[in-house]
Design a protein around this motif. Structure first.
Motif, PDB file in Angstrom:
ATOM      1  N   LEU A 197       0.871  -1.105   0.494  1.00 55.93           N
ATOM      2  CA  LEU A 197       0.516   0.100  -0.036  1.00 55.93           C
ATOM      3  C   LEU A 197       0.816   1.578   0.143  1.00 55.93           C
ATOM      4  O   LEU A 197       0.694   1.766  -0.933  1.00 55.93           O
ATOM      5  CB  LEU A 197      -0.909  -0.327   1.254  1.00 55.93           C
ATOM      6  N   ARG A 198       1.961   1.403   1.101  1.00 61.30           N
ATOM      7  CA  ARG A 198       3.099   2.250   0.737  1.00 61.30           C
ATOM      8  C   ARG A 198       3.275   2.586  -0.621  1.00 61.30           C
ATOM      9  O   ARG A 198       3.367   3.924  -1.166  1.00 61.30           O
ATOM     10  CB  ARG A 198       3.922   1.683   1.331  1.00 61.30           C
ATOM     11  N   ALA A 199       3.960   1.143  -1.246  1.00 59.54           N
ATOM     12  CA  ALA A 199       4.715   1.139  -2.492  1.00 59.54           C
ATOM     13  C   ALA A 199       3.378   2.567  -3.473  1.00 59.54           C
ATOM     14  O   ALA A 199       3.910   2.908  -4.489  1.00 59.54           O
ATOM     15  CB  ALA A 199       4.858   0.116  -3.071  1.00 59.54           C
ATOM     16  N   LEU A 200       2.058   1.361  -3.432  1.00 63.65           N
ATOM     17  CA  LEU A 200       1.000   2.274  -4.593  1.00 63.65           C
ATOM     18  C   LEU A 200       0.860   3.424  -4.304  1.00 63.65           C
ATOM     19  O   LEU A 200       0.584   4.150  -5.134  1.00 63.65           O
ATOM     20  CB  LEU A 200      -0.673   1.235  -4.482  1.00 63.65           C
ATOM     21  N   TRP A 201       0.670   4.127  -3.210  1.00 60.75           N
ATOM     22  CA  TRP A 201       0.225   4.825  -3.083  1.00 60.75           C
ATOM     23  C   TRP A 201       1.342   6.596  -3.713  1.00 60.75           C
ATOM     24  O   TRP A 201       1.354   7.437  -3.982  1.00 60.75           O
ATOM     25  CB  TRP A 201      -0.118   6.238  -1.492  1.00 60.75           C
TER      26      TRP A 201
ATOM     27  N   VAL B 187      -6.565  -3.482  -5.859  1.00 61.81           N
ATOM     28  CA  VAL B 187      -6.265  -2.113  -4.955  1.00 61.81           C
ATOM     29  C   VAL B 187      -6.440  -1.167  -5.829  1.00 61.81           C
ATOM     30  O   VAL B 187      -5.418  -0.815  -6.767  1.00 61.81           O
ATOM     31  CB  VAL B 187      -5.979  -2.353  -3.557  1.00 61.81           C
ATOM     32  N   PHE B 188      -7.234  -0.100  -6.138  1.00 68.03           N
ATOM     33  CA  PHE B 188      -7.241   1.164  -7.104  1.00 68.03           C
ATOM     34  C   PHE B 188      -7.186   2.375  -6.042  1.00 68.03           C
ATOM     35  O   PHE B 188      -7.750   1.957  -4.575  1.00 68.03           O
ATOM     36  CB  PHE B 188      -8.395   1.278  -8.387  1.00 68.03           C
ATOM     37  N   ILE B 189      -6.678   3.918  -6.757  1.00 68.52           N
ATOM     38  CA  ILE B 189      -6.821   5.072  -6.018  1.00 68.52           C
ATOM     39  C   ILE B 189      -7.879   5.648  -6.792  1.00 68.52           C
ATOM     40  O   ILE B 189      -7.120   5.530  -7.822  1.00 68.52           O
ATOM     41  CB  ILE B 189      -5.801   5.488  -5.331  1.00 68.52           C
ATOM     42  N   PRO B 190      -8.418   5.911  -6.791  1.00 67.96           N
ATOM     43  CA  PRO B 190      -9.779   6.352  -7.798  1.00 67.96           C
ATOM     44  C   PRO B 190      -9.181   7.859  -8.435  1.00 67.96           C
ATOM     45  O   PRO B 190      -7.730   8.633  -7.546  1.00 67.96           O
ATOM     46  CB  PRO B 190     -10.684   6.814  -7.334  1.00 67.96           C
ATOM     47  N   ARG B 191      -9.412   7.713  -9.615  1.00 66.71           N
ATOM     48  CA  ARG B 191      -8.581   8.806 -10.351  1.00 66.71           C
ATOM     49  C   ARG B 191      -9.649   9.448 -11.182  1.00 66.71           C
ATOM     50  O   ARG B 191     -10.392   8.744 -12.075  1.00 66.71           O
ATOM     51  CB  ARG B 191      -7.199   8.903 -10.996  1.00 66.71           C
ATOM     52  N   ASP B 192      -9.909  10.858 -11.276  1.00 68.17           N
ATOM     53  CA  ASP B 192     -10.992  10.953 -12.248  1.00 68.17           C
ATOM     54  C   ASP B 192     -10.195  11.816 -13.700  1.00 68.17           C
ATOM     55  O   ASP B 192      -9.003  12.159 -13.684  1.00 68.17           O
ATOM     56  CB  ASP B 192     -11.699  12.660 -12.054  1.00 68.17           C
ATOM     57  N   PRO B 193     -10.637  11.591 -14.458  1.00 65.41           N
ATOM     58  CA  PRO B 193      -9.565  12.254 -16.308  1.00 65.41           C
ATOM     59  C   PRO B 193      -9.145  13.379 -16.356  1.00 65.41           C
ATOM     60  O   PRO B 193      -9.018  13.810 -16.840  1.00 65.41           O
ATOM     61  CB  PRO B 193     -10.442  11.155 -17.158  1.00 65.41           C
ATOM     62  N   ALA B 194      -9.725  14.165 -15.200  1.00 66.69           N
ATOM     63  CA  ALA B 194     -10.245  15.651 -15.559  1.00 66.69           C
ATOM     64  C   ALA B 194      -9.133  16.447 -13.948  1.00 66.69           C
ATOM     65  O   ALA B 194      -8.050  17.172 -14.253  1.00 66.69           O
ATOM     66  CB  ALA B 194     -11.269  16.426 -15.738  1.00 66.69           C
ATOM     67  N   ARG B 195      -9.489  16.097 -13.176  1.00 66.57           N
ATOM     68  CA  ARG B 195      -9.624  16.785 -12.215  1.00 66.57           C
ATOM     69  C   ARG B 195      -9.793  16.180 -10.638  1.00 66.57           C
ATOM     70  O   ARG B 195     -10.304  15.019 -10.984  1.00 66.57           O
ATOM     71  CB  ARG B 195     -10.226  18.284 -11.961  1.00 66.57           C
TER      72      ARG B 195
ATOM     73  N   THR C 255      -1.641  12.171 -14.500  1.00 69.29           N
ATOM     74  CA  THR C 255      -0.733  11.121 -16.007  1.00 69.29           C
ATOM     75  C   THR C 255      -1.439  10.557 -16.732  1.00 69.29           C
ATOM     76  O   THR C 255      -3.017   9.470 -16.570  1.00 69.29           O
ATOM     77  CB  THR C 255       0.561  11.156 -15.503  1.00 69.29           C
ATOM     78  N   PHE C 256      -1.150   9.868 -17.655  1.00 65.35           N
ATOM     79  CA  PHE C 256      -0.773   8.903 -18.647  1.00 65.35           C
ATOM     80  C   PHE C 256      -0.676   7.120 -17.947  1.00 65.35           C
ATOM     81  O   PHE C 256      -0.791   5.929 -18.803  1.00 65.35           O
ATOM     82  CB  PHE C 256      -0.809   9.337 -20.117  1.00 65.35           C
ATOM     83  N   THR C 257      -0.605   7.486 -16.639  1.00 66.01           N
ATOM     84  CA  THR C 257       0.358   6.208 -15.896  1.00 66.01           C
ATOM     85  C   THR C 257      -1.631   5.757 -14.987  1.00 66.01           C
ATOM     86  O   THR C 257      -1.307   6.604 -13.944  1.00 66.01           O
ATOM     87  CB  THR C 257       1.431   5.713 -15.926  1.00 66.01           C
ATOM     88  N   ASP C 258      -1.970   4.849 -14.528  1.00 61.91           N
ATOM     89  CA  ASP C 258      -2.498   4.233 -13.579  1.00 61.91           C
ATOM     90  C   ASP C 258      -2.062   3.045 -13.273  1.00 61.91           C
ATOM     91  O   ASP C 258      -1.351   2.106 -13.682  1.00 61.91           O
ATOM     92  CB  ASP C 258      -3.976   4.232 -14.178  1.00 61.91           C
ATOM     93  N   PHE C 259      -2.227   3.128 -11.982  1.00 58.64           N
ATOM     94  CA  PHE C 259      -1.509   1.471 -10.746  1.00 58.64           C
ATOM     95  C   PHE C 259      -2.337   1.343 -10.289  1.00 58.64           C
ATOM     96  O   PHE C 259      -3.490   1.900  -9.871  1.00 58.64           O
ATOM     97  CB  PHE C 259      -0.792   2.117  -9.860  1.00 58.64           C
TER      98      PHE C 259
END
Length: 194
Positions: free
Chosen positions: A28-32, A61-69, A47-51
């Motif tokens: 989890l540390r590395a993911l964050w 486990v994903f950390i959600p990201r919005d495509p814009a903000r 960015t164009f990279t998702d983890f």
């Protein structure tokens, strides 16, 4: 447990293995760290990279990201240099696994330590007895008007009927150029924070 990355620009590219981990805390540390340092920019633009963290026998486990903000991620990114911040994120995240993702517990980790020091000096100079508390994406104390960002905004001060504003962010103070702000600047100078 493995962390994989996906290139969102080249959708046909295969996922890439970033790292393997024996323990959930380290994973989890590395993911964050990857998300905050490589998955989002200072302004919250992704960015164009998702983890993702792939767990054996459990959903990824994903950390959600919005495509814009991503204002929450921008705020958390601004804290990444705080002592053991990734450890704190991992601890909160481990307690939240299996639940719908909510940024609230992560944002409750607090504002930057330098901001707290400055805010405490200004609170004392203004005789504000309330502690800092979270207000949306910001932190405030007293009857303040707070906007988005890791800032303590001290509003409601007046000098000769004109409003005076102080905006405090980690290590930086901006103010209207008026004599009413001099006692606050003096308090910061006396505390060695300005």
């Amino acid at each position: 447990m493995e962390i994989w990355s996906n290139d969102l620009f080249d959708r046909e590219a295969d996922p890439s293995l970033e790292s393997g981990h024996a323990e959930l805390d380290g994973a989890l540390r590395a993911l964050w760290k990857l998300v905050l340092e490589q998955g989002v920019q200072d302004d919250g633009q992704p960015t164009f990279t998702d983890f993702q963290l792939r767990l054996e026998g459990r959903p990824s486990v994903f950390i959600p990201r919005d495509p814009a903000r991503n204002p929450e991620l921008a705020l958390l990114r601004s804290l990444r240099h705080e002592a053991d911040f990734y450890g704190a994120l991992a601890s909160v995240h481990a307690s939240q696994l299996g639940r719908a993702f909510d940024f609230g517990p992560f944002l409750d980790l607090g504002p930057p330590s330098e901001t707290v020091k400055i805010a405490d000096v200004l609170r004392g100079a203004l005789s504000i007895t309330e502690p800092l508390k979270r207000d949306g994406l910001a932190w405030r104390a007293g009857p303040l008007s707070v906007g988005a960002g890791w800032a303590v905004r001290l509003d409601g001060l007046e000098f000769k009927g004109k409003p005076v504003r102080f905006v405090v962010t980690a290590g930086k103070v901006e103010s209207d150029d008026s004599p009413a702000t001099q006692p606050l600047r003096d308090a910061l100078l006396a505390a060695g924070l300005c």
